[in-house]
Design an enzyme around this catalytic site. Sequence first.
Site, PDB file in Angstrom:
ATOM      1  N   HIS A  21       2.436   4.344  -1.006  1.00  0.00           N
ATOM      2  CA  HIS A  21       2.118   3.276  -1.962  1.00  0.00           C
ATOM      3  C   HIS A  21       0.611   3.020  -1.960  1.00  0.00           C
ATOM      4  O   HIS A  21      -0.033   3.000  -3.019  1.00  0.00           O
ATOM      5  CB  HIS A  21       2.882   2.010  -1.572  1.00  0.00           C
ATOM      6  CG  HIS A  21       2.505   0.795  -2.350  1.00  0.00           C
ATOM      7  ND1 HIS A  21       3.303   0.275  -3.350  1.00  0.00           N
ATOM      8  CD2 HIS A  21       1.414  -0.027  -2.286  1.00  0.00           C
ATOM      9  CE1 HIS A  21       2.720  -0.796  -3.862  1.00  0.00           C
ATOM     10  NE2 HIS A  21       1.569  -1.003  -3.225  1.00  0.00           N
ATOM     11  N   GLU A  22       0.054   2.827  -0.766  1.00  0.00           N
ATOM     12  CA  GLU A  22      -1.387   2.579  -0.660  1.00  0.00           C
ATOM     13  C   GLU A  22      -2.192   3.813  -1.050  1.00  0.00           C
ATOM     14  O   GLU A  22      -3.292   3.696  -1.605  1.00  0.00           O
ATOM     15  CB  GLU A  22      -1.734   2.144   0.768  1.00  0.00           C
ATOM     16  CG  GLU A  22      -1.046   0.868   1.226  1.00  0.00           C
ATOM     17  CD  GLU A  22      -1.372  -0.325   0.338  1.00  0.00           C
ATOM     18  OE1 GLU A  22      -2.448  -0.327  -0.294  1.00  0.00           O
ATOM     19  OE2 GLU A  22      -0.545  -1.258   0.279  1.00  0.00           O
ATOM     20  N   HIS A  25      -2.795   3.793  -4.759  1.00  0.00           N
ATOM     21  CA  HIS A  25      -3.937   2.946  -5.117  1.00  0.00           C
ATOM     22  C   HIS A  25      -5.254   3.685  -4.861  1.00  0.00           C
ATOM     23  O   HIS A  25      -6.157   3.694  -5.705  1.00  0.00           O
ATOM     24  CB  HIS A  25      -3.926   1.657  -4.282  1.00  0.00           C
ATOM     25  CG  HIS A  25      -2.855   0.680  -4.657  1.00  0.00           C
ATOM     26  ND1 HIS A  25      -2.620   0.280  -5.960  1.00  0.00           N
ATOM     27  CD2 HIS A  25      -1.966  -0.011  -3.886  1.00  0.00           C
ATOM     28  CE1 HIS A  25      -1.635  -0.609  -5.969  1.00  0.00           C
ATOM     29  NE2 HIS A  25      -1.216  -0.790  -4.734  1.00  0.00           N
TER      30      HIS A  25
END
EC number: 3.4.24.-
Length: 404
Positions: A21-22, A25
């Site tokens: 998820h990170e 980003h």
Amino acid sequence: MMFVTGIVLFALAILISVALHECGHMWVARRTGMKVRRYFVGFGPTLWSTRRGETEYGVKAVPLGGFCDIAGMTPVEELDPDERDRAMYKQATWKRVAVLFAGPGMNLAICLVLIYAIALVWGLPNLHPPTRAVIGETGCVAQEVSQGKLEQCTGPGPAALAGIRSGDVVVKVGDTPVSSFDEMAAAVRKSHGSVPIVVERDGTAIVTYVDIESTQRWIPNGQGGELQPATVGAIGVGAARVGPVRYGVFSAMPATFAFTGDLTVEVGKALAALPTKVGALVRAIGGGQRDPQTPISVVGASIIGGDTVDHGLWVAFWFFLAQLNLILATINLLPLLPFDGGHIAVAVFERIRNMVRSARGKVAAAPVNYLKLLPATYVVLVLVVGYMLLTVTADLVNPIRLFQ
């Protein structure tokens, strides 16, 4: 041993999902010219770190998440001179939205990949089972000697003796019309003696008299939903079950998207019902029966993961992980700070506001003051953290177990 292994594997899978998820980003932020200061897995004291280029990578002591530090995510941050032009809040709206969506988008991608693999290897379950009271099987009526445990029985049951077959659709029990298997079962439980039951078979309505048999079942007592033994009526039938459908390499693609869409609707319903589950969680913590429909924490998810591995149910392991990633994506897209969706809402608001100002011949307004949004952000944080602590406590003292 396999149970513990399953817990560790599922906890690791959750950590990898959060790390990806990170990573979503970080990757999009870099591609759009922003500066990523740090990318860490975990929280707390740093166990290991290294710097490559302008980004510091590392692992922290508490493996409960991760973070990606992008320069200038909000206007209130302190910026170095080389970061001012690359600050996230100064970038075009589409870039900001792309970076913010990339995290939940990664979780959604993980969900889609896992469901696609499940469709190929094991097949996908039907989220829309028959809504009518379709008979799947007939048999004897067994006493439920303890919760969830039936005694052995042999021979045909009342339904089979009355001529009811697999595939029949029950439409009426006595004077009570029924439109689902649950409604039919509820009507039978309240009946006794010889009762006329109407079934549809090959388009023809057939009336047959069934001798209702009294038996023991554990049913909700109506006061807090606690299960208690009670004497009820039964006829010895089971609901029709629709097995999973396996797909080919190409047919699995539309099936994956359709299934994920249906699953998203169910996740949305579950999230909307979260406030109504507080009472059940409190009762479970106090020693009451744990409702399997109550939400779970990372602890509870790992315990369920351990159960699936312990019993060799790898399809359930991967499906549960896919569902968890979909939940993470959905929650993070809620238009509330501090979620990604809240930051997206701010970026879109600024864009619409400045478009209106431009149409009126005015210059663009200053970025939204995040300090003024802090009270609302803190309220959301308190509610989220409070709910998390409630679910963690329930999972520690009274966890949901697939097999007991």
